[in-house]
Design a protein around this motif. Structure first.
Motif, PDB file in Angstrom:
ATOM      1  N   MET A 283       0.828  -1.484   0.242  1.00 39.76           N
ATOM      2  CA  MET A 283       0.003  -0.370  -0.044  1.00 39.76           C
ATOM      3  C   MET A 283       0.663   1.751  -0.611  1.00 39.76           C
ATOM      4  O   MET A 283       0.679   1.925  -0.189  1.00 39.76           O
ATOM      5  CB  MET A 283      -1.271   0.117   1.287  1.00 39.76           C
ATOM      6  CG  MET A 283      -1.615   1.123   1.523  1.00 39.76           C
ATOM      7  SD  MET A 283      -3.232   0.585   0.128  1.00 39.76           S
ATOM      8  CE  MET A 283      -3.980   2.302   0.794  1.00 39.76           C
ATOM      9  N   ILE A 284       2.019   1.485   0.466  1.00 39.50           N
ATOM     10  CA  ILE A 284       2.291   2.642   0.627  1.00 39.50           C
ATOM     11  C   ILE A 284       3.229   2.626  -0.792  1.00 39.50           C
ATOM     12  O   ILE A 284       3.654   3.703  -0.710  1.00 39.50           O
ATOM     13  CB  ILE A 284       4.235   2.756   2.485  1.00 39.50           C
ATOM     14  CG1 ILE A 284       2.952   2.512   3.215  1.00 39.50           C
ATOM     15  CG2 ILE A 284       5.028   3.192   1.236  1.00 39.50           C
ATOM     16  CD1 ILE A 284       4.048   1.740   4.388  1.00 39.50           C
TER      17      ILE A 284
ATOM     18  N   PHE B 208       1.966   2.029  -3.686  1.00 40.68           N
ATOM     19  CA  PHE B 208       1.366   2.517  -4.214  1.00 40.68           C
ATOM     20  C   PHE B 208       0.766   4.272  -3.687  1.00 40.68           C
ATOM     21  O   PHE B 208       1.024   4.863  -4.450  1.00 40.68           O
ATOM     22  CB  PHE B 208      -0.211   1.986  -3.709  1.00 40.68           C
ATOM     23  CG  PHE B 208      -1.637   2.657  -4.935  1.00 40.68           C
ATOM     24  CD1 PHE B 208      -1.376   2.662  -5.850  1.00 40.68           C
ATOM     25  CD2 PHE B 208      -2.474   3.602  -4.171  1.00 40.68           C
ATOM     26  CE1 PHE B 208      -2.374   3.142  -6.663  1.00 40.68           C
ATOM     27  CE2 PHE B 208      -3.531   4.343  -3.989  1.00 40.68           C
ATOM     28  CZ  PHE B 208      -3.563   4.355  -6.010  1.00 40.68           C
ATOM     29  N   ILE B 209       1.020   4.488  -2.433  1.00 38.09           N
ATOM     30  CA  ILE B 209       1.169   5.696  -2.387  1.00 38.09           C
ATOM     31  C   ILE B 209       2.245   6.652  -2.666  1.00 38.09           C
ATOM     32  O   ILE B 209       1.618   7.791  -3.474  1.00 38.09           O
ATOM     33  CB  ILE B 209       0.662   5.963  -0.731  1.00 38.09           C
ATOM     34  CG1 ILE B 209      -0.410   5.362  -0.074  1.00 38.09           C
ATOM     35  CG2 ILE B 209       1.603   7.582  -0.119  1.00 38.09           C
ATOM     36  CD1 ILE B 209      -0.810   5.386   1.455  1.00 38.09           C
ATOM     37  N   GLU B 210       3.057   5.608  -2.748  1.00 39.28           N
ATOM     38  CA  GLU B 210       4.742   7.210  -3.378  1.00 39.28           C
ATOM     39  C   GLU B 210       4.808   7.195  -4.949  1.00 39.28           C
ATOM     40  O   GLU B 210       4.595   8.335  -5.280  1.00 39.28           O
ATOM     41  CB  GLU B 210       5.439   6.337  -2.479  1.00 39.28           C
ATOM     42  CG  GLU B 210       5.909   6.050  -0.949  1.00 39.28           C
ATOM     43  CD  GLU B 210       6.459   7.663  -0.588  1.00 39.28           C
ATOM     44  OE1 GLU B 210       7.272   8.726  -1.668  1.00 39.28           O
ATOM     45  OE2 GLU B 210       5.638   7.470   0.422  1.00 39.28           O
ATOM     46  N   THR B 211       4.472   5.808  -5.370  1.00 46.55           N
ATOM     47  CA  THR B 211       3.970   6.498  -7.215  1.00 46.55           C
ATOM     48  C   THR B 211       3.010   7.693  -7.323  1.00 46.55           C
ATOM     49  O   THR B 211       3.252   8.041  -7.876  1.00 46.55           O
ATOM     50  CB  THR B 211       3.126   4.895  -7.750  1.00 46.55           C
ATOM     51  OG1 THR B 211       4.115   3.675  -6.931  1.00 46.55           O
ATOM     52  CG2 THR B 211       2.662   4.733  -8.646  1.00 46.55           C
TER      53      THR B 211
END
Length: 54
Positions: free
Chosen positions: A1-2, A4-7
């Protein structure tokens, strides 16, 4: 999930850079743009290459 957020953050940051670059290039006077060999129709491509690479 992290990851994805960074992307998503990276994509948002690059999109903002792209739009800022387009805006700056469009603000050039016609004389300055032509001195730099920049034509109005080429601005989106120039900005894309500057932000996202070739």
């Amino acid at each position: 999930m992290i990851a994805f957020i960074e992307t998503m953050k990276t994509r948002a940051r690059k999109a903002a850079q792209y739009h800022a670059t387009v805006s700056e290039l469009k603000r050039l006077s016609i004389h300055d743009a032509l001195d730099l060999d920049i034509y109005h129709r080429d601005i989106p491509e120039i900005a894309r290459k500057a932000v996202y690479g070739s």
